[in-house]
Write an enzyme that holds these catalytic residues in place. Structure first.
Site, PDB file in Angstrom:
ATOM      1  N   LYS B  82       0.799  -1.268   0.009  1.00  0.00           N
ATOM      2  CA  LYS B  82      -0.102   0.086   0.158  1.00  0.00           C
ATOM      3  C   LYS B  82       1.006   1.137  -0.047  1.00  0.00           C
ATOM      4  O   LYS B  82       1.868   1.281   0.600  1.00  0.00           O
ATOM      5  CB  LYS B  82      -0.911   0.016   1.250  1.00  0.00           C
ATOM      6  CG  LYS B  82      -1.785   1.129   1.252  1.00  0.00           C
ATOM      7  CD  LYS B  82      -2.780   0.752   2.607  1.00  0.00           C
ATOM      8  CE  LYS B  82      -3.862   1.922   2.635  1.00  0.00           C
ATOM      9  NZ  LYS B  82      -4.682   1.497   3.921  1.00  0.00           N
ATOM     10  N   SER B 157      -9.649   1.538   3.027  1.00  0.00           N
ATOM     11  CA  SER B 157      -8.740   2.224   2.179  1.00  0.00           C
ATOM     12  C   SER B 157      -7.735   1.399   1.224  1.00  0.00           C
ATOM     13  O   SER B 157      -7.302   2.031   0.078  1.00  0.00           O
ATOM     14  CB  SER B 157      -8.187   3.284   2.829  1.00  0.00           C
ATOM     15  OG  SER B 157      -7.146   2.739   3.712  1.00  0.00           O
ATOM     16  N   SER B 181      -9.839  -0.887   7.028  1.00  0.00           N
ATOM     17  CA  SER B 181      -9.119  -0.363   5.761  1.00  0.00           C
ATOM     18  C   SER B 181      -8.644  -1.686   5.129  1.00  0.00           C
ATOM     19  O   SER B 181      -8.100  -1.926   4.059  1.00  0.00           O
ATOM     20  CB  SER B 181      -8.340   0.647   5.764  1.00  0.00           C
ATOM     21  OG  SER B 181      -9.131   1.688   5.786  1.00  0.00           O
TER      22      SER B 181
END
Lengths: 72, 469
Positions: B82, B157, B181
């Protein structure tokens, strides 16, 4: 906590953060975020007597030790 | 060996083939780079592809393995991060315009550990801007798409991290979880997402959303891969003052132990307000557990009713503290949704923040009471399947009259508040062919039992059909 008005929202942002929130945005926030924040008044109903926030001193010491180590 | 075959291997299988020199890290890496090129124009899972660095790392891994210096299960395995994790000399944007040209001068501990284990970095994955949202509809780097339906959100997310797993454009990925997330995108995309216990995995070098609720963990194709990856990244880190010194076990050790005699608590407060599809799939999962010899009964955690408020108050405040200077100087550089959330932080009182932090202990106490007589707790990961991009149509399948985002967050945010380990695992596909999911929640630092229960269920349920991409 009482529900916030748009004017209160604008004033808080301006006085505390020197930040301008437009009137239409503030109006929308009063309905959404304001409603959520009003619910924070119910936190005590969860029974928080005797509970301290979990900000541990050990973490503070470790953070300081790491800082001191970096400063060497 | 054909490239497509290599891409189908999970980490455990690929690792064995790398160790025994049946495939080489170089050819595997090339296969993944080709897969990214073939899928990512539509998917937008990646912000940065580090192709040359990946090739160089793969060559190094190949030389080491050929020389007999196999480092372990991630040696030569292509992974992606990420884009919230610092990578030395590699652009780290946080999914933002503000950090569009930021190149850190050190690595996040999580990446340092994966790199030391021999992993090959394919690139940095797209996300909801600064991890502050659940859609991954990123206005700066493109909307991440759900591989099962390109018109739907992948969740967030860590949307890029889950999407890349499902289309096999990475073998394993890293996400972060503050309100859900890791688990939300794993649920909506149909893969496994493990949010470990708070402090189990170092947050050093991870752009913060909330100092006291950020968790970093794996997103993978299956439970075994998640167990393998957590084993690499978990453990004490002196660079993170909240990092735990709790010993890290071999998370794969109990994966075959089954669930006979395991006691499962079904969380009452998270059993209502489900869409019909989610409800049916979740109940089928409970029956599956019963057929495997586990027992299940209902437990109550009353304070969960306030979990999204507690989670919201803490994140509003912590996030604004980190972003406040940029909010003054560059507010227009934030996407509108994130800017609104940061503005909300200006309204939270210190009293509310401290009470929210105190309330977290109440919630954890209730969860621990439930776990005194149960080995794990279970609940759906989301009340709804992946909503269409754009938000509005979410209402067509909305399970309750609450804010539609709450139909997702109210299932995941509680366990960011309590810091317990929680793993999202697919339970099947809806009638529309979209993934459905449940989460398995454990005692603090007992990820092993969570993995064990998840592995037994996964083995009985079998694989999900792959998306058509």
């Amino acid at each position: 906590m009482a529900q916030m008005t748009a004017e209160t929202i604008r004033r808080l942002a301006r006085e505390n953060f020197d930040y301008e929130i437009g009137p239409e945005v503030a109006e929308a926030m009063a309905g959404s975020i304001g409603a959520l924040l009003a619910m924070t008044g119910q936190f005590l109903a969860l029974g928080l007597d005797g509970i301290e926030p979990a900000f541990g001193y050990s973490n503070l010491v470790r953070e300081a030790e790491a800082l001191a180590g970096r400063a060497k | 060996m054909a490239s497509a075959d290599m891409l189908d291997f999970d980490v455990a299988t690929l690792s064995e083939k790398l160790r025994t020199k049946q495939v080489s890290p170089v050819e595997v890496t090339e296969a993944y780079l080709a897969r990214i090129a073939a899928t990512d124009e539509k998917l937008r899972a990646y912000i940065t592809v580090t192709a040359e660095k990946a090739r160089s790392a793969a060559r190094k891994a190949e030389a080491e393995i050929v020389a007999g210096n196999w480092r372990g299960p991630f040696h030569g395995v292509p992974v992606a991060l990420k884009d919230l994790l610092y990578t030395r000399g590699i652009r780290t944007t946080g999914g933002s315009k503000i950090l569009a040209d930021f190149h850190p001068d050190y690595d996040a501990t999580v990446w340092a550990r994966l790199e030391a284990a021999g992993a090959v970095l394919l690139g940095k994955l797209n996300l909801h801007e600064f991890a502050y949202g659940v859609t991954s509809s990123n206005p700066h780097w493109g909307f991440v798409r759900n591989p099962y339906s390109l018109e739907r959100i992948p969740g967030g997310s860590s949307g890029g991290s889950a999407a890349a797993i499902v289309v096999h454009s990475a073998a394993a990925t890293i996400g972060s979880d503050t309100g859900g997330s890791i688990r939300i995108p794993a649920a909506l995309c149909g893969c496994v997402g493990m949010k470990p216990t708070y402090s189990r995995v170092s947050r050093h070098g991870v752009i913060p959303l909330s100092y006291t609720m950020d968790h970093v963990g794996p997103i993978t194709r299956n439970v075994r891969d998640a167990a393998l990856m957590l084993g690499v990244i978990a453990g004490y880190d002196p660079k993170d003052s909240t990092s735990s010194r709790e010993a890290v076990p071999d998370y794969t050790a109990g994966l075959e132990n089954g669930v006979k005699g395991i006691r499962i608590g079904v969380i009452r407060e998270l059993s209502d307000g489900l869409s019909e599809q989610v409800s049916r799939s979740f109940n089928a999962a409970l029956k599956q557990f019963a057929s495997l010899g586990a027992s299940a009964d209902e437990v109550s955690i009353p304070s969960l009713a306030m979990a999204t408020v507690i989670n919201g108050v803490v994140i509003y405040t912590d996030a604004l503290e980190y972003h406040e200077r940029w909010m003054r100087e560059r507010p227009a550089d934030y996407g509108e949704d994130v800017r609104r959330l940061l503005e909300a932080g200006m309204l939270v009182s210190g009293v509310a923040y401290v009470r929210a932090q105190r309330a977290r202990a109440r919630m954890l106490a209730e969860a621990l009471a439930a776990l005194a007589s149960h080995d794990v707790l279970v609940a759906p990961t989301s009340a709804v399947e992946a909503p269409p991009i754009g938000g509005g149509p979410l209402f067509e399948q909305q399970a309750s009259e609450a804010d539609p985002v709450s139909d997702i967050l109210r299932f995941t945010a509680p366990f960011d508040c309590t810091g317990q380990p929680a793993l999202a695992i697919p339970t099947g596909l809806s009638d529309r062919g979209l993934p459905l999911s449940m989460q398995i929640i454990g005692r603090p630092f007992d990820e092993s039992t969570v993995f064990r229960v998840a592995a037994a269920y996964e083995k009985a349920r079998g694989s999900l059909p792959s998306p058509k991409m």
